[in-house]
Every structure is written in C-alpha cells, then in structure tokens.
Design an enzyme around this catalytic site. Structure first.
Site, PDB file in Angstrom:
ATOM      1  N   ASN A 156     -47.836  -4.382 -42.626  1.00 24.16           N
ATOM      2  CA  ASN A 156     -46.725  -5.058 -41.965  1.00 24.16           C
ATOM      3  C   ASN A 156     -45.640  -4.112 -41.491  1.00 24.16           C
ATOM      4  O   ASN A 156     -44.907  -4.418 -40.551  1.00 24.16           O
ATOM      5  CB  ASN A 156     -46.117  -6.106 -42.895  1.00 24.16           C
ATOM      6  CG  ASN A 156     -45.797  -5.558 -44.271  1.00 24.16           C
ATOM      7  OD1 ASN A 156     -46.674  -5.077 -44.972  1.00 24.16           O
ATOM      8  ND2 ASN A 156     -44.538  -5.633 -44.668  1.00 24.16           N
ATOM      9  N   GLN A 184     -50.719 -10.016 -40.723  1.00 25.44           N
ATOM     10  CA  GLN A 184     -50.245  -9.280 -39.543  1.00 25.44           C
ATOM     11  C   GLN A 184     -51.351  -9.044 -38.521  1.00 25.44           C
ATOM     12  O   GLN A 184     -51.069  -8.834 -37.345  1.00 25.44           O
ATOM     13  CB  GLN A 184     -49.634  -7.936 -39.967  1.00 25.44           C
ATOM     14  CG  GLN A 184     -48.402  -8.039 -40.839  1.00 25.44           C
ATOM     15  CD  GLN A 184     -47.208  -8.644 -40.117  1.00 25.44           C
ATOM     16  OE1 GLN A 184     -47.202  -8.814 -38.899  1.00 25.44           O
ATOM     17  NE2 GLN A 184     -46.173  -8.979 -40.877  1.00 25.44           N
ATOM     18  N   ALA A 205     -48.562 -18.716 -40.471  1.00 21.50           N
ATOM     19  CA  ALA A 205     -48.393 -19.242 -39.117  1.00 21.50           C
ATOM     20  C   ALA A 205     -47.306 -18.536 -38.327  1.00 21.50           C
ATOM     21  O   ALA A 205     -47.467 -18.255 -37.133  1.00 21.50           O
ATOM     22  CB  ALA A 205     -48.086 -20.744 -39.183  1.00 21.50           C
ATOM     23  N   CYS A 325     -39.394  -9.347 -46.035  1.00 16.54           N
ATOM     24  CA  CYS A 325     -39.383  -9.926 -47.374  1.00 16.54           C
ATOM     25  C   CYS A 325     -38.687  -9.026 -48.385  1.00 16.54           C
ATOM     26  O   CYS A 325     -38.491  -9.405 -49.527  1.00 16.54           O
ATOM     27  CB  CYS A 325     -40.810 -10.213 -47.831  1.00 16.54           C
ATOM     28  SG  CYS A 325     -41.619 -11.459 -46.807  1.00 16.54           S
TER      29      CYS A 325
END
Length: 385
Positions: A156, A184, A205, A325
């Site tokens: 990511n 990803q 999603a 995150c």
C-alpha cells in the site's frame, strides 16, 4: 480564480465512481432485508448476488465463494485465525507468517496470539525473501507444526508487487495455508486467485472506487473457509453474521466491474508514474521491483514527509505519507524500516497514488508543485537523485 483541488491519494481511498454512486442510490430507494423471504427481501438478495458475481469476476473467483464484510480490516481479521474449517472438520494452525511490510491490519496478527506471529524478511526493494520463508516453514514443519502464510499482493505504501504465486508454491510443500491481501492490487493489475494459488484473498471496496465500509473475502477452493469472526446470524451462508449492507455491497459490485474495465489504462498510468522518478531530488522507493502502475513512493532527503504533505495540501494537492491507517503517527514507516532505508531518507517518503479520475493535467500540476516545494525546502536538490 481558484483552481480545482487534485486528489492523488487513491491508495488511501479512491473517489466514488459514478457507476457505484448510481447503483447505491438505486438500492437506497428500495426496501427489504436480504434475509426476508418476501418479494422485497428477495429483490435485495438478488442485488447482493449480482454484486457478488461482479466482485468475484474482478479476481477470477467464484461468486459462491465470496463473503462480504465491513471492509478489508475485518476481512483480514477473519482470515487470520489459528482455527480454519477444512472439508468437514477443523484445522488448528500453530503459527502465522507475515511479510515484514504488510498492512497494519495484518501486522496485528488477527486472532493469532502475539507469540505465534513470525515475520518474513524483505530485500531492499521490499520484496519478500523466499529463502527466508522456506527456511522458517521448514523449521516449523520439522517440529510437526503447520502455519498460515500471509503476504500482500501489492504494498500500500510503495506499490511493490509480491511474488505471491511463488510464496504459495513454497507454502504448499510444508502444508501451510496461504492468504493474500489484494486490497491495493485489485483493479490496478490483473488478479487471478487460481493462478496465485492462495486459499484466501481479501479486498476493500473504497480502494477501487466503491463506498467505504465494505470489503470481501474470496475463497480459493471448495475445502477451506475461515471460522466466522462475527456470529449470531446466518447471513453470508453462515460465514459472517449481521444484516447485510445492501447499498454498500451493490456499490462495491458496480465499482469492481468498472475497475476491471479500467485495467487497460495501466500503461498510461505507468508512464505517468515513471515520470515522477526524474523530478528534482526525487528518490523512488522500490524502483528495482515490479510495482503497481499508479503508485509511487517518493523520498526527498533533507525534507520531512509531514512537511511535504502539508506543502502539497496548500498547493491544492492531496497525497499522503505511508498508510492512511497509520496516520497521525510521527514515526518512520515500518515498511521503510524493513527495506533498510536510512532514517533521514525514510522520514521524507510521501506516496503519490492516482486512478480512474486522474488526468495528465493533474500529474503536470503535481510536477510543477514539486519543483516549487523542493526549491523552497531543499534548494540544493536541482536534479533527480
């Protein structure tokens, strides 16, 4: 006249695709719980099953082997369990092997106890070392124990693509199960769960232009499935309890179908990505590895990542430093540490990620903004590193 902002943070969350928006609005205008047997309930269930087929098609899976979740984190936490259903029985696994550059939701280890989680080393490009995996699996098998191996398909932060099929081949020799977080990768590169040879693939999603709060587990075969994380209802064929988010799932399906059609843009994205490496002072992280066509991790020695993110924001350009995150943490990314970047360089890495709504003009504006920011922050950086 104020110029429109540019969004170059697709890996954190892509803008909602118009196809997904339209499908969701249509679903929100309908009533019915997908678990109900009346006509309205059956219609809601039909919408979910259509979306399930669309999501499965994106990764070459079977619709009846797709479990919808609330997102990639829940999908990962469900799969990363020492207890797995295999055939008609239960299999208890002894250890979890994860790549050193995994997403935080995998680094947390799911339902495995911390002492059971082992790390697979990566090389300086961020690619998992197959020799390290083989050595560690052989040692575990020599003790009569089995593992779950989890290696993401694409990172990511750097976009580095991992040799997941090779990982699965090694894991099979030692009786290990295999999971890959394809959050990803899906919609950016072709993904085929059968070719990868994994037992579990997880998706989200909002990374590919669907709504936030929806994800999926795609199972690779008929024999293996995870023990449910959420219990108390028979939804998702008893794989995940809770009333299904019909509108969100429908949006996911529409986005997956649109993303599959976008795969033809990969070469154009790759040209844009590669052009970023010749910017003044830019150091492209993972440049020697195969990478996602629309992701670039750029370092600027002498600057700080958080300063660069703010500077670009003031220029009207949204991007990020590392995983969304892990935002708010003023520390060097664990991904950069695992790759062996020096502290100063690692602390300067920003991520540029684009996608379905990005145009050439957006990339040109980023290039212009980079030149201005570099001149201001690191005046001596006059050429690409």
């Amino acid at each position: 006249m104020t110029r429109a902002r540019i969004y170059l943070d697709h890996n954190a969350g892509a803008p909602l695709r118009p196809e997904a928006r339209a499908a969701m609005i249509d679903a929100l205008g309908s009533v019915g719980n997908a678990s109900s047997v009346h006509a309205e309930g059956r219609a809601a269930r039909g919408r979910i099953e259509t979306a399930r087929r669309q999501v499965a098609a994106l990764v070459g899976g079977s619709a009846d082997r797709v479990v919808m979740t609330s997102g990639g984190t829940e999908a990962n936490a469900t799969v990363l369990s020492p207890l797995q259903r295999v055939g008609g029985g239960m299999l208890e696994l002894d250890a979890l092997f994860i790549g050193a550059t995994e997403h935080p939701s995998v680094m947390a280890g799911g339902r495995f106890p911390p002492e059971a989680v082992r790390t697979i080393a990566v090389d300086r490009e961020g690619v998992v070392r197959l020799d390290d995996l083989e050595t560690k699996l052989a040692a575990l098998a020599g003790e009569g124990r089995r593992a779950l191996v989890s290696v993401m398909l694409a990172n990511n932060e750097t976009g580095v693509i991992q040799p997941v099929a090779a990982v699965a081949g090694i894991a099979r020799r030692f009786g290990a199960l295999v999971h890959s977080d394809a959050t990803q990768a899906a919609g950016r590169i072709p993904v085929d769960i059968a070719a990868l040879g994994v037992d579990f693939l997880t998706l989200s999603a909002h990374k590919l232009g669907g709504p936030q709060g929806v994800g999926a587990i795609v199972l690779g075969g008929d024999l293996v499935s995870p023990v449910p994380l959420l219990t108390g209802g028979g939804q998702e064929k008893n794989a995940r309890a809770g009333t299904q988010n019909v509108a969100g799932i429908v949006g996911f399906g529409a986005a997956a179908e649109a993303a599959a059609a976008d795969l033809g843009r990969a070469e154009e994205w790759r040209r844009w990505r590669d052009g970023l490496s010749v910017l003044p002072g830019a150091v492209l992280v993972g440049a020697g590895a195969e990478r996602l066509p629309q992701t670039a991790a750029l370092a600027l020695e002498g600057a700080r990542a958080e300063t660069l993110v703010i500077a670009f924001d003031l220029e009207g350009i949204a991007l990020s430093a590392g995983s969304a995150c892990s935002s708010g943490k003023v520390q060097v990314s664990h991904v950069m540490k695992a790759m062996g970047l020096g502290d100063a360089l690692a602390a300067s890495v920003i991520r540029v990620s684009f996608g379905w709504e990005t145009g050439r003009d957006d990339i040109d504006r980023f290039d212009e903004a980079w030149a201005r920011i570099v001149q201001r922050l690191v005046p001596g950086a006059t050429r690409a590193a």
